[in-house]
Design an enzyme around this catalytic site. Structure first.
Site, PDB file in Angstrom:
ATOM      1  N   HIS A 155       0.838  -1.208   0.000  1.00 33.76           N
ATOM      2  CA  HIS A 155       0.000   0.000   0.000  1.00 33.76           C
ATOM      3  C   HIS A 155       0.870   1.256   0.000  1.00 33.76           C
ATOM      4  CE1 HIS A 155      -3.296   2.683   1.566  1.00 33.76           C
ATOM      5  NE2 HIS A 155      -2.250   3.282   2.124  1.00 33.76           N
ATOM      6  N   GLU A 156       1.896   1.277   0.842  1.00 31.08           N
ATOM      7  CA  GLU A 156       2.768   2.454   0.908  1.00 31.08           C
ATOM      8  C   GLU A 156       3.546   2.648  -0.391  1.00 31.08           C
ATOM      9  OE1 GLU A 156       2.303   4.546   3.093  1.00 31.08           O
ATOM     10  OE2 GLU A 156       1.072   3.284   4.369  1.00 31.08           O
ATOM     11  N   GLU A 159      -6.279   7.289  -0.697  1.00 33.06           N
ATOM     12  CA  GLU A 159      -6.183   6.080   0.125  1.00 33.06           C
ATOM     13  C   GLU A 159      -6.868   4.902  -0.562  1.00 33.06           C
ATOM     14  OE1 GLU A 159      -4.444   5.366   2.891  1.00 33.06           O
ATOM     15  OE2 GLU A 159      -3.574   7.341   2.573  1.00 33.06           O
ATOM     16  N   HIS A 171       1.458   4.340  -2.938  1.00 33.00           N
ATOM     17  CA  HIS A 171       1.493   5.801  -2.784  1.00 33.00           C
ATOM     18  C   HIS A 171       2.705   6.384  -3.516  1.00 33.00           C
ATOM     19  CE1 HIS A 171      -1.813   6.789  -0.189  1.00 33.00           C
ATOM     20  NE2 HIS A 171      -1.426   5.984   0.792  1.00 33.00           N
TER      21      HIS A 171
END
Length: 285
Positions: free
Chosen positions: A131-132, A202, A135
């Site tokens: 997930h990071e 997100e 980003h």
């Protein structure tokens, strides 16, 4: 695709709001000054925010010798995402959380608390770090920097208009009632747009992270665990620096009232539901 379109529309909205307030303060000249002011603030944030944030959290850089399992996990996921290897940091905090920072993929860093490493399984931790890295891949750090800067500048300009008044296109004093209305409503509008952009990013990072790891269910169970554990463990560094909350995988702040509108993150239940739907269908669009 929907989240990208929504982000673009919201970015256009916050930019328009900023320029309109500049125009109310000083006509065309005010709009020009406001835009130049925003660009200067964005440039500073873009180049230096990563160092500032890591220092705020007293993050310690690790490598394959000091945190071998965690470091190798990030390296494997970065390879899967076709990204350069980011710098890897640990934060000595019990609250489970993680974030990414850096002005672009070539200068990125990912950080996780020691608490999240204790709480999550290896598969769940892979989901979080994917997930990071999503980003990073989507350049969300740049987007969040711009929106946070502009929301803050909108508030500053609105206060200026309230206390010092404004000028119309011909240099005449602006309507004082309009100035007060702008001072009261513009910062709220700017914050609402900023939070909406953060929530959209997100969702997109959840989707992108699920693609990178190939395991949306593990990210879903990770979010559920983080949500439950974080509710009972204060994250003191985040409470001291609330402007950084939008960077985290889970909102570290414990507040009430109008939570959905002003939250930097979507409802955890909705994030989990979307990820479980991806796991069920095998589709990530």
């Amino acid at each position: 695709m929907f989240n990208w379109v929504k982000t673009a529309m919201l970015m256009a909205g916050i930019t328009a709001l900023f320029i309109v307030i500049g125009g109310m303060i000083g006509g065309t000249r005010g709009m020009t000054i406001a835009l130049l002011f925003a660009l200067a603030m964005n440039f500073f944030s873009y180049w230096f925010s990563d160092k500032m944030v890591l220092r705020m959290y007293n993050a310690q850089e690790v490598d394959e010798n000091t945190a071998p399992q965690f470091y190798r996990m990030v390296r494997e996921l970065a390879t899967r995402a076709n990204l350069p290897m980011p710098r890897v940091y640990l934060i000595n905090e019990d609250a489970p959380n993680a974030f990414a920072t850096g002005r672009n993929p070539e200068h990125a860093a990912v950080a996780a608390t020691t608490g999240i490493l204790r709480v999550l399984s290896e598969r769940e931790m892979r989901g979080v770090m994917a997930h990071e890295l999503a980003h990073v891949k989507h350049r969300d750090i740049l987007i969040s920097t711009i929106t946070a800067t502009m929301a803050g500048a909108i508030s500053a300009l609105a206060n200026f208009a309230m206390f010092f008044g404004g000028r119309d296109e011909n240099g005449r004093p602006a309507n004082p009632i309009a100035g007060i209305a702008v001072a009261l409503l513009a910062p709220i509008a700017g914050a609402l747009i900023q939070m909406a952009i953060s929530r959209a990013r997100e969702f997109e990072a959840d989707r992108g992270g699920a693609q990178i790891s190939g395991d949306p269910q593990s990210l879903a169970t990770a979010l559920d665990k983080i949500h439950r554990y974080a509710a009972g463990i204060p994250f003191q560094a985040a409470e001291a620096h609330p402007a950084t909350a939008q960077m985290m995988i889970m909102n570290p702040l414990h507040g009430g009232g109008l939570q959905n509108l002003f939250s930097t993150h979507p409802a955890t239940e909705e994030r989990i539901a979307r990820l479980m739907e991806m796991a069920r269908t095998g589709r990530f669009d």
